[in-house]
Scaffold this active site. Structure first.
Site, mmCIF file in Angstrom:
data_model
loop_
_atom_site.group_PDB
_atom_site.id
_atom_site.type_symbol
_atom_site.label_atom_id
_atom_site.label_comp_id
_atom_site.label_asym_id
_atom_site.label_seq_id
_atom_site.Cartn_x
_atom_site.Cartn_y
_atom_site.Cartn_z
ATOM 1 N N GLY A 1 0.633 -4.898 0.819
ATOM 2 C CA GLY A 1 -0.532 -4.930 -0.059
ATOM 3 C C GLY A 1 -0.237 -5.592 -1.403
ATOM 4 O O GLY A 1 -1.158 -6.108 -2.051
ATOM 5 N N ALA B 1 0.862 -1.173 0.000
ATOM 6 C CA ALA B 1 0.000 0.000 0.000
ATOM 7 C C ALA B 1 0.902 1.227 0.000
ATOM 8 O O ALA B 1 2.054 1.172 0.452
ATOM 9 C CB ALA B 1 -0.898 -0.001 1.236
ATOM 10 N N GLU C 1 -0.640 -9.158 -0.755
ATOM 11 C CA GLU C 1 -2.080 -9.365 -0.542
ATOM 12 C C GLU C 1 -2.843 -9.324 -1.865
ATOM 13 O O GLU C 1 -3.769 -10.112 -2.077
ATOM 14 C CB GLU C 1 -2.601 -8.307 0.436
ATOM 15 C CG GLU C 1 -2.022 -8.521 1.829
ATOM 16 C CD GLU C 1 -2.293 -7.375 2.787
ATOM 17 O OE1 GLU C 1 -1.966 -6.217 2.449
ATOM 18 O OE2 GLU C 1 -2.834 -7.619 3.873
ATOM 19 N N GLU D 1 4.622 -5.108 7.141
ATOM 20 C CA GLU D 1 3.916 -3.972 7.745
ATOM 21 C C GLU D 1 4.340 -3.712 9.181
ATOM 22 O O GLU D 1 4.349 -2.580 9.649
ATOM 23 C CB GLU D 1 2.401 -4.210 7.707
ATOM 24 C CG GLU D 1 1.783 -4.123 6.321
ATOM 25 C CD GLU D 1 1.707 -5.449 5.582
ATOM 26 O OE1 GLU D 1 2.470 -6.382 5.943
ATOM 27 O OE2 GLU D 1 0.902 -5.560 4.653
HETATM 28 N N1 CO8 Z 1 4.570 3.188 -0.568
HETATM 29 C C1 CO8 Z 1 4.989 4.353 -1.101
HETATM 30 N N2 CO8 Z 1 6.152 4.475 -1.758
HETATM 31 C C2 CO8 Z 1 6.934 3.387 -1.864
HETATM 32 C C3 CO8 Z 1 6.565 2.149 -1.331
HETATM 33 C C4 CO8 Z 1 5.305 2.077 -0.658
HETATM 34 N N3 CO8 Z 1 4.854 0.924 -0.153
HETATM 35 N N4 CO8 Z 1 7.553 1.263 -1.587
HETATM 36 C C5 CO8 Z 1 8.499 1.925 -2.263
HETATM 37 N N5 CO8 Z 1 8.136 3.215 -2.437
HETATM 38 C C6 CO8 Z 1 8.890 4.276 -3.101
HETATM 39 C C7 CO8 Z 1 10.076 4.730 -2.275
HETATM 40 O O1 CO8 Z 1 9.658 5.642 -1.297
HETATM 41 C C8 CO8 Z 1 10.965 5.339 -3.319
HETATM 42 O O2 CO8 Z 1 10.462 6.612 -3.625
HETATM 43 P P1 CO8 Z 1 11.475 7.889 -3.730
HETATM 44 O O3 CO8 Z 1 12.302 7.565 -4.943
HETATM 45 O O4 CO8 Z 1 10.559 9.051 -3.922
HETATM 46 O O5 CO8 Z 1 12.279 7.896 -2.489
HETATM 47 C C9 CO8 Z 1 10.737 4.460 -4.526
HETATM 48 O O6 CO8 Z 1 9.486 3.781 -4.292
HETATM 49 C C10 CO8 Z 1 11.802 3.398 -4.716
HETATM 50 O O7 CO8 Z 1 11.922 2.678 -3.484
HETATM 51 P P2 CO8 Z 1 13.321 2.444 -2.743
HETATM 52 O O8 CO8 Z 1 14.251 3.569 -3.020
HETATM 53 O O9 CO8 Z 1 13.034 2.136 -1.311
HETATM 54 O O10 CO8 Z 1 13.852 1.139 -3.517
HETATM 55 P P3 CO8 Z 1 14.841 0.015 -2.930
HETATM 56 O O11 CO8 Z 1 15.202 -0.819 -4.097
HETATM 57 O O12 CO8 Z 1 15.928 0.649 -2.141
HETATM 58 O O13 CO8 Z 1 13.943 -0.832 -1.900
HETATM 59 C C11 CO8 Z 1 11.962 -2.011 -1.147
HETATM 60 C C12 CO8 Z 1 12.847 -1.593 -2.355
HETATM 61 C C13 CO8 Z 1 12.717 -2.994 -0.270
HETATM 62 C C14 CO8 Z 1 10.725 -2.674 -1.737
HETATM 63 C C15 CO8 Z 1 11.575 -0.754 -0.345
HETATM 64 O O14 CO8 Z 1 11.065 0.213 -1.226
HETATM 65 C C16 CO8 Z 1 10.535 -1.009 0.728
HETATM 66 O O15 CO8 Z 1 10.833 -1.550 1.759
HETATM 67 N N6 CO8 Z 1 9.261 -0.567 0.479
HETATM 68 C C17 CO8 Z 1 8.203 -0.637 1.442
HETATM 69 C C18 CO8 Z 1 7.697 -2.047 1.592
HETATM 70 C C19 CO8 Z 1 6.601 -2.083 2.627
HETATM 71 O O16 CO8 Z 1 6.788 -1.794 3.779
HETATM 72 N N7 CO8 Z 1 5.411 -2.460 2.164
HETATM 73 C C20 CO8 Z 1 4.260 -2.524 3.025
HETATM 74 C C21 CO8 Z 1 3.468 -1.263 2.896
HETATM 75 S S1 CO8 Z 1 2.153 -1.167 4.088
HETATM 76 C C22 CO8 Z 1 0.952 -2.148 3.460
HETATM 77 O O17 CO8 Z 1 0.992 -2.611 2.349
HETATM 78 C C23 CO8 Z 1 -0.161 -2.484 4.393
HETATM 79 C C24 CO8 Z 1 -1.515 -2.350 3.735
HETATM 80 C C25 CO8 Z 1 -2.545 -2.464 4.770
HETATM 81 C C26 CO8 Z 1 -2.472 -1.313 5.755
HETATM 82 C C27 CO8 Z 1 -3.460 -1.556 6.824
HETATM 83 C C28 CO8 Z 1 -3.978 -0.287 7.423
HETATM 84 C C29 CO8 Z 1 -5.373 -0.438 7.979
#
Ligand code: CO8
Length: 258
Positions: free
Chosen positions: A109, A66, A112, A132
């Site tokens: 997400g 997400a 999911e 998460e």
């Molecule tokens: N949301 C928003 N932006 C994201 C996300 C995300 N989930 N993942 C990556 N991005 C963005 C980064 O911020 C970055 O943007 P910018 O260039 O502006 O800084 C760009 O994508 C590239 O990402 P990275 O530079 O981090 O790329 P890497 O190759 O270094 O890393 C990873 C890749 C390991 C995938 C890393 O991006 C990461 O850890 N991402 C987040 C993964 C995560 O935590 N996902 C879970 C999200 S929460 C969720 O899905 C829960 C849903 C339900 C919520 C329940 C609430 C009720």
């Protein structure tokens, strides 16, 4: 032809290919992408010309979760009153088969979303995770429930509590994905599987999806009763007559979806 901004859609024969397309955010699932995926999938569900849907991302990410930036400042009241993520119930309600073709990250997400599809085909580069907890939340689009049903408590609990990712080989061993495919052949393999499904009788394929999914919703006795009743009903279709006649006559079937 649809004016989508966060996805690409392409019809190949009777298959609709949906490609998540927010490369700068690793296909993070924001409100617009949610709307567009659901609109494309429900339109395909209503289109008699489509027999199967494939959903994929990029080589680097199926979807990294997400959109964290979109939700970070949300309040409890907004999350609750907006029933955030409930729209995905409409994706789950799609009755035609959906294949997720996963390369790279399928996190949060993203994992999911893959699990809301009917078949997951994984590139050898795929990484599945529910990280998460590292953000101070937990899975919110079905992860704690579907992952547990698909891979069992031990792995689901470990993944949700530590955020550890599973690679494609482990995901296949655990039963999360049906097959692991060389990354450069993933889309071809997914489209081929989708074409195979789309070449079957559409109502029979839909009933088959419904029957398999029923196993997650009911007891074994009721599920088997449901299966038998649907099986009986199939004998009211022309496609059952055609499929069995074609076998006996040693020729390919010509299904008319009736
Ligand atoms: N949301 C928003 N932006 C994201 C996300 C995300 N989930 N993942 C990556 N991005 C963005 C980064 O911020 C970055 O943007 P910018 O260039 O502006 O800084 C760009 O994508 C590239 O990402 P990275 O530079 O981090 O790329 P890497 O190759 O270094 O890393 C990873 C890749 C390991 C995938 C890393 O991006 C990461 O850890 N991402 C987040 C993964 C995560 O935590 N996902 C879970 C999200 S929460 C969720 O899905 C829960 C849903 C339900 C919520 C329940 C609430 C009720």
């Amino acid at each position: 032809s649809e004016p989508y901004e966060t996805i690409l859609t392409e019809t190949r024969g009777r298959v609709l290919l949906i490609t998540l397309n927010r490369p700068k955010a690793l296909n993070a699932i924001n409100a617009q992408l949610t709307r567009e995926v659901i609109r494309a999938a429900t339109a395909a569900d209503a289109d008699p010309g489509v027999g199967c849907i494939v959903i994929t991302g990029s080589a680097k990410a199926f979807a990294a979760g997400a959109d964290i930036k979109e939700m970070q400042h949300a309040t409890y009241a907004e999350m609750y009153a907006g029933d955030r993520f409930a729209d995905w119930d409409r994706f789950v309600a799609v009755r035609k088969p959906i294949i997720a073709a996963v390369a790279g990250y399928a996190l949060g997400g993203g994992c999911e979303l893959a699990m809301m599809c009917d078949i997951i085909l994984a590139a050898d580069t795929a990484q599945f995770g529910q990280p998460e907890i590292k953000l101070g939340v937990m899975p919110g689009i079905g992860g704690s429930q579907r992952l547990t049903r698909f891979v069992g408590k031990a792995k689901a609990m470990e993944m949700c509590l530590t955020g550890r990712m599973m690679d494609a080989a482990e995901a296949e061993r655990a039963g999360l994905v049906s097959r692991v495919i060389a990354a450069d052949q993933l889309i071809d393999a997914a489209l081929k599987a989708a074409e195979t499904i789309a070449s079957m009788s559409l109502p029979i394929a839909m009933m088959t999806k419904e029957a398999v999914n029923r196993s997650y919703e009911t007891t074994l006795t009721e599920g088997i009763r449901f299966e038998r009743r649907v099986f009986h009903a199939m004998f009211a279709t022309k496609d059952q007559k055609e499929g069995m006649a074609a076998f006996v006559e040693k020729r390919p079937p010509r299904f008319e979806n009736t």
